[in-house]
Motif scaffolding. Structure first.
Motif, PDB file in Angstrom:
ATOM      1  N   ASN A 142      47.177  33.750  52.546  1.00 17.63           N
ATOM      2  CA  ASN A 142      48.671  34.379  53.054  1.00 17.63           C
ATOM      3  C   ASN A 142      48.246  35.530  54.315  1.00 17.63           C
ATOM      4  N   ARG A 143      47.245  35.177  54.979  1.00 23.63           N
ATOM      5  CA  ARG A 143      46.639  36.260  55.912  1.00 23.63           C
ATOM      6  C   ARG A 143      47.025  35.825  57.350  1.00 23.63           C
ATOM      7  N   PHE A 144      48.057  34.928  57.503  1.00 19.57           N
ATOM      8  CA  PHE A 144      48.347  34.283  58.848  1.00 19.57           C
ATOM      9  C   PHE A 144      49.837  34.982  59.082  1.00 19.57           C
ATOM     10  N   MET A 184      50.069  52.587  49.638  1.00 12.83           N
ATOM     11  CA  MET A 184      48.432  52.288  49.892  1.00 12.83           C
ATOM     12  C   MET A 184      47.998  51.731  48.730  1.00 12.83           C
ATOM     13  N   ARG A 185      47.518  50.470  48.979  1.00 16.13           N
ATOM     14  CA  ARG A 185      46.619  49.836  47.941  1.00 16.13           C
ATOM     15  C   ARG A 185      45.277  50.456  47.588  1.00 16.13           C
ATOM     16  N   ALA A 186      44.684  50.983  48.522  1.00 12.12           N
ATOM     17  CA  ALA A 186      43.437  51.667  48.178  1.00 12.12           C
ATOM     18  C   ALA A 186      43.481  52.899  47.446  1.00 12.12           C
ATOM     19  N   SER A 187      44.600  53.334  47.038  1.00  8.34           N
ATOM     20  CA  SER A 187      44.854  54.227  46.038  1.00  8.34           C
ATOM     21  C   SER A 187      44.063  54.157  44.805  1.00  8.34           C
ATOM     22  N   ASP A 199      32.684  38.818  39.610  1.00 11.17           N
ATOM     23  CA  ASP A 199      32.890  37.418  39.674  1.00 11.17           C
ATOM     24  C   ASP A 199      33.243  36.894  41.017  1.00 11.17           C
ATOM     25  N   LYS A 200      33.606  37.893  41.966  1.00 11.13           N
ATOM     26  CA  LYS A 200      34.078  37.846  43.452  1.00 11.13           C
ATOM     27  C   LYS A 200      33.557  38.935  43.977  1.00 11.13           C
ATOM     28  N   ILE A 201      33.143  38.654  45.309  1.00  9.56           N
ATOM     29  CA  ILE A 201      32.946  40.052  46.012  1.00  9.56           C
ATOM     30  C   ILE A 201      33.908  40.748  46.448  1.00  9.56           C
ATOM     31  N   THR A 202      33.981  41.850  45.998  1.00  9.02           N
ATOM     32  CA  THR A 202      35.152  43.031  46.348  1.00  9.02           C
ATOM     33  C   THR A 202      34.626  44.592  46.830  1.00  9.02           C
ATOM     34  N   VAL A 203      35.146  44.534  48.013  1.00  9.41           N
ATOM     35  CA  VAL A 203      34.599  45.911  48.604  1.00  9.41           C
ATOM     36  C   VAL A 203      35.265  47.073  47.897  1.00  9.41           C
ATOM     37  N   CYS A 256      28.407  44.198  50.577  1.00  9.36           N
ATOM     38  CA  CYS A 256      27.483  44.656  51.279  1.00  9.36           C
ATOM     39  C   CYS A 256      28.068  45.367  52.538  1.00  9.36           C
ATOM     40  N   GLU A 257      29.191  45.541  52.658  1.00 11.50           N
ATOM     41  CA  GLU A 257      29.877  46.396  53.929  1.00 11.50           C
ATOM     42  C   GLU A 257      29.367  47.398  54.166  1.00 11.50           C
ATOM     43  N   PRO A 258      29.313  47.963  55.258  1.00  7.19           N
ATOM     44  CA  PRO A 258      28.820  49.139  55.771  1.00  7.19           C
ATOM     45  C   PRO A 258      29.403  50.271  55.156  1.00  7.19           C
ATOM     46  N   GLY A 313      49.144  39.166  41.556  1.00  2.88           N
ATOM     47  CA  GLY A 313      49.360  38.284  42.483  1.00  2.88           C
ATOM     48  C   GLY A 313      48.092  38.311  43.533  1.00  2.88           C
ATOM     49  N   GLY A 314      48.646  38.502  44.709  1.00  2.00           N
ATOM     50  CA  GLY A 314      47.840  38.352  45.847  1.00  2.00           C
ATOM     51  C   GLY A 314      46.404  39.064  45.880  1.00  2.00           C
ATOM     52  N   ARG A 315      46.715  40.407  45.653  1.00  5.76           N
ATOM     53  CA  ARG A 315      45.521  41.180  45.811  1.00  5.76           C
ATOM     54  C   ARG A 315      45.414  42.187  44.504  1.00  5.76           C
ATOM     55  N   PRO A 316      44.539  41.428  43.452  1.00  5.86           N
ATOM     56  CA  PRO A 316      44.755  42.141  42.000  1.00  5.86           C
ATOM     57  C   PRO A 316      43.360  42.933  42.007  1.00  5.86           C
ATOM     58  N   ILE A 317      43.520  44.065  41.124  1.00  4.24           N
ATOM     59  CA  ILE A 317      42.339  45.009  40.869  1.00  4.24           C
ATOM     60  C   ILE A 317      41.948  44.648  39.486  1.00  4.24           C
ATOM     61  N   ASP A 318      41.827  43.448  38.958  1.00  7.21           N
ATOM     62  CA  ASP A 318      41.356  42.975  37.760  1.00  7.21           C
ATOM     63  C   ASP A 318      40.023  43.322  37.475  1.00  7.21           C
ATOM     64  N   LEU A 319      39.136  43.012  38.766  1.00 10.92           N
ATOM     65  CA  LEU A 319      37.674  43.271  38.747  1.00 10.92           C
ATOM     66  C   LEU A 319      37.295  44.806  38.552  1.00 10.92           C
ATOM     67  N   HIS A 320      38.154  45.535  39.052  1.00 14.47           N
ATOM     68  CA  HIS A 320      37.856  47.186  38.644  1.00 14.47           C
ATOM     69  C   HIS A 320      38.114  47.411  37.226  1.00 14.47           C
ATOM     70  N   ILE A 321      39.195  47.018  36.608  1.00 14.96           N
ATOM     71  CA  ILE A 321      39.344  47.237  35.258  1.00 14.96           C
ATOM     72  C   ILE A 321      38.257  46.575  34.504  1.00 14.96           C
ATOM     73  N   LYS A 380      38.637  54.220  58.825  1.00 21.17           N
ATOM     74  CA  LYS A 380      39.428  54.626  58.010  1.00 21.17           C
ATOM     75  C   LYS A 380      38.707  53.963  56.560  1.00 21.17           C
ATOM     76  N   ASN A 381      38.221  53.079  56.640  1.00 17.72           N
ATOM     77  CA  ASN A 381      38.018  52.139  55.307  1.00 17.72           C
ATOM     78  C   ASN A 381      36.747  52.893  54.689  1.00 17.72           C
ATOM     79  N   SER A 382      35.892  53.654  55.234  1.00 21.49           N
ATOM     80  CA  SER A 382      35.013  54.624  54.591  1.00 21.49           C
ATOM     81  C   SER A 382      35.474  55.826  54.421  1.00 21.49           C
ATOM     82  N   PRO A 437      34.298  39.346  60.097  1.00 16.06           N
ATOM     83  CA  PRO A 437      35.143  40.183  58.865  1.00 16.06           C
ATOM     84  C   PRO A 437      36.654  39.453  59.013  1.00 16.06           C
ATOM     85  N   THR A 438      37.312  39.420  57.959  1.00 14.09           N
ATOM     86  CA  THR A 438      38.713  39.052  57.603  1.00 14.09           C
ATOM     87  C   THR A 438      39.630  39.930  58.501  1.00 14.09           C
ATOM     88  N   ASP A 439      39.054  41.385  58.615  1.00  6.69           N
ATOM     89  CA  ASP A 439      39.999  42.226  59.266  1.00  6.69           C
ATOM     90  C   ASP A 439      39.941  42.128  60.965  1.00  6.69           C
TER      91      ASP A 439
HETATM   92  C1  UD1 Z   1      38.853  46.045  51.512  1.00  2.69           C
HETATM   93  C2  UD1 Z   1      39.229  46.574  52.737  1.00  2.69           C
HETATM   94  C3  UD1 Z   1      40.217  45.771  53.664  1.00  2.69           C
HETATM   95  C4  UD1 Z   1      39.435  44.296  53.880  1.00  2.69           C
HETATM   96  C5  UD1 Z   1      39.198  43.729  52.479  1.00  2.69           C
HETATM   97  C6  UD1 Z   1      38.219  42.642  52.765  1.00  2.69           C
HETATM   98  C7  UD1 Z   1      39.380  48.976  52.520  1.00  2.69           C
HETATM   99  C8  UD1 Z   1      40.431  50.049  51.973  1.00  2.69           C
HETATM  100  N1  UD1 Z   1      40.173  47.872  52.570  1.00  2.69           N
HETATM  101  O1  UD1 Z   1      40.004  45.737  50.922  1.00  2.69           O
HETATM  102  O2  UD1 Z   1      40.346  46.279  54.821  1.00  2.69           O
HETATM  103  O3  UD1 Z   1      40.345  43.384  54.359  1.00  2.69           O
HETATM  104  O4  UD1 Z   1      38.251  44.785  51.690  1.00  2.69           O
HETATM  105  O5  UD1 Z   1      36.887  42.806  53.594  1.00  2.69           O
HETATM  106  O6  UD1 Z   1      38.349  49.031  52.347  1.00  2.69           O
HETATM  107  N2  UD1 Z   1      39.958  40.645  44.623  1.00  2.69           N
HETATM  108  C9  UD1 Z   1      40.149  40.240  43.052  1.00  2.69           C
HETATM  109  N3  UD1 Z   1      40.023  41.032  42.098  1.00  2.69           N
HETATM  110  C10 UD1 Z   1      39.900  42.475  42.248  1.00  2.69           C
HETATM  111  C11 UD1 Z   1      39.556  42.709  43.638  1.00  2.69           C
HETATM  112  C12 UD1 Z   1      39.504  41.731  44.775  1.00  2.69           C
HETATM  113  O7  UD1 Z   1      40.482  38.944  42.831  1.00  2.69           O
HETATM  114  O8  UD1 Z   1      39.853  43.211  41.416  1.00  2.69           O
HETATM  115  C13 UD1 Z   1      40.081  39.445  45.459  1.00  2.69           C
HETATM  116  C14 UD1 Z   1      40.841  39.838  46.469  1.00  2.69           C
HETATM  117  O9  UD1 Z   1      42.266  39.101  46.196  1.00  2.69           O
HETATM  118  C15 UD1 Z   1      40.358  39.098  47.790  1.00  2.69           C
HETATM  119  C16 UD1 Z   1      38.780  39.389  47.532  1.00  2.69           C
HETATM  120  O10 UD1 Z   1      38.837  39.634  46.239  1.00  2.69           O
HETATM  121  O11 UD1 Z   1      40.852  37.776  47.796  1.00  2.69           O
HETATM  122  C17 UD1 Z   1      38.474  40.664  48.451  1.00  2.69           C
HETATM  123  O12 UD1 Z   1      39.247  41.549  48.203  1.00  2.69           O
HETATM  124  P1  UD1 Z   1      38.641  43.193  48.124  1.00  2.69           P
HETATM  125  O13 UD1 Z   1      37.087  42.987  49.097  1.00  2.69           O
HETATM  126  O14 UD1 Z   1      38.376  43.856  47.056  1.00  2.69           O
HETATM  127  O15 UD1 Z   1      39.605  43.696  49.273  1.00  2.69           O
HETATM  128  P2  UD1 Z   1      39.846  45.494  49.355  1.00  2.69           P
HETATM  129  O16 UD1 Z   1      38.635  46.163  48.768  1.00  2.69           O
HETATM  130  O17 UD1 Z   1      41.122  45.417  48.833  1.00  2.69           O
END
Ligand code: UD1
Length: 425
Positions: free
Chosen positions: A334-336, A95-98, A163-167, A191-193, A123-131, A22-24, A307-309
């Protein structure tokens, strides 16, 4: 709302075919936005998140044909016309992945309007790094009525250090960079597959990308991309979930259509717990256990770490292992949420901050429990498979977001599981 009724106690025996990831599939479908030509994706899983993405693309003017009836789970996406480059709130909120359409939309059309993901933009799952990345590439960003609007005549190549690794952040900006002017160099990438899968598809479309799967990715922007036929990777999280299912039930499962190379950390941990795992070539694995599992500590990390997943599923296993296991969640706060439900089934778990201590082996007793998110649901299914009696899992729509035909797959290897309510699909 659908429920699962699960009677525990059966060891799982037999063969399970792993579905596409799904995540690919989600970023690869979004990548179709980058070309006016047709894109054909194979091995797309039949799960709710994919249906949501289909709706999202269609709402923007694309034509999407999800071909589940045919071999290969083949899906055709045509974004010849994108009349409405907007990701509407009604869709994004489920769906946040939108937010993955942000990068490709702006790259292709010069403008993107994407609803801020429900309550978590700050809050918990921002997209600031995309922006931040898009701004660095020259986009103008504004916020209005709950939407992010990004504009740019043409994005410009630059250097981006996450600043932080984000998939999804890596994926989103990669899709933006492939049509940008000049070179973009990304540092501290995921570096995720799934990132590699997306990059492979983009290269097939004519993109110039080097280093996907390493922390540094270099992209030479091109003017145009073309159509492609691409096969989605097997789902490593679904595979990992079935590995745990085999181990926790004292079963003997063979997984086919999977990629053992993507499962290193999970395989290693299950072996440490005493499960026997055999790699049966490039795309199959066998897991066996006599049920005599030992405690082992887990700390979630970015790939290639654990993996956290898989954290919630591993916790179900730890309840059945002899001794104390420490589970540290480093990726998401908060993933408990599964802990309180596992405790209601008799698990002995203490949480302090990001660390959970699970003391086993606890006999689990069947209960009515509530699924709170996708992987938490999987954890409760696993616990129910070994619980004494009949458990009822409510809100399994969370499970349907990411696991294809899960109850049929489990029934096929001997689990007693049935669905009450509407059948998805
Ligand atoms: C993706 C996966 C999800 C998995 C996660 C971590 C998809 C659709 N979802 O989610 O199943 O649990 O990777 O392997 O592929 N963060 C920021 N700012 C940002 C983006 C992220 O601070 O702009 C933080 C998040 O809050 C989190 C960390 O970075 O603490 C990792 O998040 P991220 O890798 O972005 O997760 P997703 O890509 O949303």
């Amino acid at each position: 709302m659908d429920k699962f009724v699960i009677r525990g106690g059966n060891p799982l025996l037999g063969t399970v075919r792993v579905s596409g990831a799904k995540n690919s599939a989600l970023p690869c479908m979004a990548a179709a936005i980058l070309t006016a030509e047709e894109v054909v994706l194979e091995n797309i899983p039949q799960v709710q998140d994919i249906e949501t993405e289909r709706k999202l693309l269609v709402s923007m003017g694309a034509e999407v044909e999800l071909g589940y009836g045919r071999a290969q789970h083949r899906t055709t996406v045509s974004c010849a016309v994108l009349s409405d480059p907007v990701a509407k709130y009604e869709i994004v909120k489920t769906m946040r992945a939108s937010s993955l359409v942000l990068g490709p939309l702006i790259a292709r059309t010069g403008v993107a309007r994407v609803a801020m993901p429900g309550g978590c933009a700050i809050g918990g799952r921002p997209i600031d790094l995309h922006i931040k990345g898009l701004e660095k590439m020259g986009a103008t960003i504004s916020y209005e009525h709950g939407y992010i609007e990004a504009k740019a005549e043409r994005l410009k190549g630059t250097e981006i250090l996450f600043d932080k690794i984000t998939v999804t952040g890596t994926e989103d900006l990669l899709m933006a960079a492939v049509l940008a002017e000049g070179e973009t160099v990304f540092e501290n990438c995921a570096c995720e597959p799934e990132v590699v899968d997306l990059a492979t598809m983009l290269i097939g479309m004519g993109a110039k990308i080097e280093g996907a799967g390493t922390p540094t990715i270099r992209v030479q922007g091109v003017d145009k991309l073309h159509g492609v036929r691409h096969r989605i990777n097997p789902d490593r999280i679904e595979a990992g979930t079935f590995l745990v299912a085999g181990a926790i039930t004292g079963g003997d499962l063979q997984l086919t259509n999977c990629n053992p190379e993507h499962l290193g950390a999970v395989i290693h941990k299950l072996q440490e717990c005493g499960a026997r795992i055999d790699i049966l070539g490039k795309d199959a694995i066998r897991v066996r256990s006599e049920g005599n599992l030992k405690a082992a500590d887990v700390s979630t990390q970015e790939y290639p770490g654990f993996p956290t997943d898989m954290q919630a599923q591993y916790m179900a296993l730890a309840t059945q292992a002899e001794g104390a296991s420490l589970v540290v969640e480093n990726i998401f706060e908060n993933r408990f949420m599964h802990v309180s439900e596992l405790a209601r089934m008799g698990a002995n778990i203490k949480v302090e901050g990001r660390t959970a201590t699970i003391t086993g082996k606890s006999p689990l007793s069947a209960a009515a429990v509530m699924c709170s998110d996708l992987r938490a649901s999987a954890s409760l299914v696993l616990a129910a498979l070994v619980a004494d009696g009949e458990s009822i899992l409510d809100r399994v729509y969370h499970m349907d977001r990411g696991y294809e035909h899960i109850e049929e797959k489990l029934r096929g290897v001997g689990a007693q599981i049935r669905r009450m309510g509407k059948v998805f699909g």
